[in-house]
Design a protein around this motif. Structure first.
Motif, short mmCIF file in Angstrom:
data_model
loop_
_atom_site.label_atom_id
_atom_site.label_comp_id
_atom_site.label_asym_id
_atom_site.label_seq_id
_atom_site.Cartn_x
_atom_site.Cartn_y
_atom_site.Cartn_z
N TRP A 117 0.83 -1.20 0.00
CA TRP A 117 0.00 0.00 0.00
C TRP A 117 0.87 1.25 0.00
O TRP A 117 2.05 1.21 0.36
CB TRP A 117 -0.93 0.00 1.22
N ASP A 118 0.26 2.36 -0.39
CA ASP A 118 0.93 3.65 -0.43
C ASP A 118 -0.15 4.72 -0.25
O ASP A 118 -0.53 5.40 -1.21
CB ASP A 118 1.68 3.82 -1.74
N ILE A 119 -0.62 4.87 0.97
CA ILE A 119 -1.71 5.79 1.25
C ILE A 119 -1.32 7.24 0.98
O ILE A 119 -2.07 8.01 0.35
CB ILE A 119 -2.16 5.66 2.73
N MET A 120 -0.13 7.64 1.42
CA MET A 120 0.27 9.03 1.34
C MET A 120 0.88 9.41 -0.01
O MET A 120 1.08 10.60 -0.29
CB MET A 120 1.28 9.34 2.45
N GLY A 121 1.17 8.42 -0.84
CA GLY A 121 1.71 8.68 -2.17
C GLY A 121 0.64 8.49 -3.22
O GLY A 121 -0.04 9.43 -3.63
N ARG A 122 0.46 7.25 -3.67
CA ARG A 122 -0.55 6.96 -4.68
C ARG A 122 -1.96 7.27 -4.20
O ARG A 122 -2.81 7.71 -4.96
CB ARG A 122 -0.46 5.50 -5.10
N GLY A 123 -2.21 7.02 -2.90
CA GLY A 123 -3.54 7.30 -2.38
C GLY A 123 -3.87 8.78 -2.46
O GLY A 123 -4.94 9.17 -2.94
N ALA A 124 -2.94 9.61 -2.00
CA ALA A 124 -3.16 11.06 -2.05
C ALA A 124 -3.26 11.56 -3.48
O ALA A 124 -4.03 12.48 -3.77
CB ALA A 124 -2.03 11.77 -1.32
N ALA A 125 -2.52 10.95 -4.40
CA ALA A 125 -2.53 11.38 -5.80
C ALA A 125 -3.80 10.96 -6.53
O ALA A 125 -4.05 11.43 -7.64
CB ALA A 125 -1.31 10.81 -6.52
N SER A 126 -4.61 10.10 -5.93
CA SER A 126 -5.82 9.61 -6.59
C SER A 126 -6.96 10.63 -6.56
O SER A 126 -7.97 10.45 -7.24
CB SER A 126 -6.30 8.32 -5.93
N ALA A 127 -6.84 11.68 -5.76
CA ALA A 127 -7.87 12.71 -5.54
C ALA A 127 -8.92 12.27 -4.54
O ALA A 127 -9.78 13.06 -4.17
CB ALA A 127 -8.57 13.13 -6.84
N PHE A 128 -8.86 11.05 -4.06
CA PHE A 128 -9.82 10.59 -3.07
C PHE A 128 -9.24 10.65 -1.66
O PHE A 128 -9.98 10.66 -0.68
CB PHE A 128 -10.27 9.16 -3.39
N LEU A 129 -7.91 10.68 -1.56
CA LEU A 129 -7.24 10.74 -0.26
C LEU A 129 -6.25 11.90 -0.22
O LEU A 129 -5.30 11.88 0.55
CB LEU A 129 -6.50 9.43 0.03
N GLY A 130 -6.48 12.91 -1.04
CA GLY A 130 -5.60 14.05 -1.04
C GLY A 130 -5.58 14.79 -2.35
O GLY A 130 -6.41 14.54 -3.23
N ILE A 131 -4.61 15.69 -2.49
CA ILE A 131 -4.47 16.51 -3.68
C ILE A 131 -3.43 15.91 -4.63
O ILE A 131 -3.64 15.81 -5.82
CB ILE A 131 -4.05 17.95 -3.31
N ARG A 132 -2.30 15.52 -4.06
CA ARG A 132 -1.23 14.88 -4.81
C ARG A 132 -0.33 14.15 -3.83
O ARG A 132 -0.49 14.29 -2.62
CB ARG A 132 -0.43 15.89 -5.64
N ALA A 133 0.61 13.38 -4.33
CA ALA A 133 1.51 12.62 -3.46
C ALA A 133 2.20 13.55 -2.46
O ALA A 133 2.72 14.59 -2.83
CB ALA A 133 2.55 11.89 -4.30
N GLY A 134 2.16 13.18 -1.19
CA GLY A 134 2.75 14.00 -0.15
C GLY A 134 1.85 15.12 0.33
O GLY A 134 2.22 15.86 1.24
N HIS A 135 0.65 15.24 -0.25
CA HIS A 135 -0.33 16.25 0.17
C HIS A 135 -1.67 15.55 0.41
O HIS A 135 -2.64 15.75 -0.32
CB HIS A 135 -0.47 17.34 -0.89
N PRO A 136 -1.73 14.69 1.43
CA PRO A 136 -2.94 13.90 1.69
C PRO A 136 -4.00 14.68 2.45
O PRO A 136 -3.71 15.69 3.09
CB PRO A 136 -2.42 12.74 2.54
N GLY A 137 -5.21 14.19 2.37
CA GLY A 137 -6.32 14.72 3.15
C GLY A 137 -7.45 13.71 3.16
O GLY A 137 -7.94 13.32 2.10
N PHE A 138 -7.83 13.24 4.35
CA PHE A 138 -8.85 12.19 4.40
C PHE A 138 -9.42 12.05 5.81
O PHE A 138 -8.90 12.60 6.78
CB PHE A 138 -8.28 10.84 3.95
N GLY A 139 -10.51 11.30 5.89
CA GLY A 139 -11.10 10.90 7.15
C GLY A 139 -11.25 9.39 7.16
O GLY A 139 -11.71 8.80 6.18
N MET A 140 -10.85 8.76 8.25
CA MET A 140 -10.93 7.29 8.39
C MET A 140 -11.53 6.97 9.76
O MET A 140 -11.31 7.72 10.72
CB MET A 140 -9.56 6.65 8.26
N MET A 141 -12.25 5.87 9.85
CA MET A 141 -12.86 5.49 11.12
C MET A 141 -12.90 3.98 11.27
O MET A 141 -13.08 3.25 10.28
CB MET A 141 -14.29 6.07 11.21
#
Length: 210
Positions: A117-141
């Motif tokens: 997995w790569d939440i803060m890289g590919r995840g953030a770059a997907s637009a669902f967990l952030g703006i771009r790699a290294g710029h994440p933004g999300f809510g998890m529960m």
């Protein structure tokens, strides 16, 4: 929104980031949204400035440590993340951000963390967990609502906090009650979901703010 479109535009990018989406599996009674927590509700967290060496790697390491220590995962490494109800591409997300358009309503979706997995890289770059790699933004529960993890991207860096039992926090419940009764809100759908969830709880002694 068709199932195939959602699979192509949303589920595949998340899978590449190491999150397998499990559709229509959110536990009954999950609180619909979390906001308004105070310092006393926070049980862990970390911050990294953008100039931090190996930023994405450090963010991933610290996120995983916090997720494990706070109890975000169940025994199958499953948990909830907030995703937009409507499918959107990364380009559409950036365009909406640039023009100040209102984001699509977000709802909980059940996911499973895969071995790679790569939440803060590919995840953030997907637009669902952030703006771009290294710029994440999300809510998890957690599936049992026992912990909420919030990640925000600021001007100087990334801040992540873990909130203990958001469904029991007086600060959060007070804010949810206020929002559910706010007449000028533009998100009636979320207000209704919150009102239904609050009504399903035992009578609360939490008073509304002045």
């Amino acid at each position: 929104m068709g199932i195939q479109e959602r699979e192509r535009k949303m589920y595949r990018p998340l899978r590449r980031a190491g999150l397998e989406v499990i559709p229509n599996a959110v536990p009954d009674g999950a609180m619909p949204f979390v906001f308004g927590y105070g310092p006393e509700d926070i049980v862990g967290g970390f911050s990294h400035r953008y100039e931090t060496p190996r930023l994405v790697e450090r963010l991933n390491e610290d996120w995983y440590d916090l997720a494990v220590s706070s109890g975000l995962f169940d025994q199958r490494r499953e948990f909830l993340i907030l995703l937009p109800e409507r499918t959107r591409t990364h380009g559409a997300f950036l365009q909406d951000l640039h023009w100040g358009r209102r984001a699509a309503p977000a709802v909980w979706t059940k996911v499973r963390l895969l071995e790679r997995w790569d939440i803060m890289g590919r995840g953030a770059a997907s637009a669902f967990l952030g703006i771009r790699a290294g710029h994440p933004g999300f809510g998890m529960m957690a599936l049992d609502s026992s912990v909420y993890i919030s990640c925000s991207t600021g001007e100087r860096g990334v801040d992540v906090v873990a909130v203990d039992h958001p469904d029991r926090s007086e600060n959060i419940l007070r804010q949810l009650e206020w929002f559910a009764s706010w007449r000028d809100s533009s998100d009636r759908e979320l207000q209704e979901r919150i009102a239904v969830w609050l009504a399903g709880r035992a009578p609360s002694a939490v008073s509304r703010p002045e």
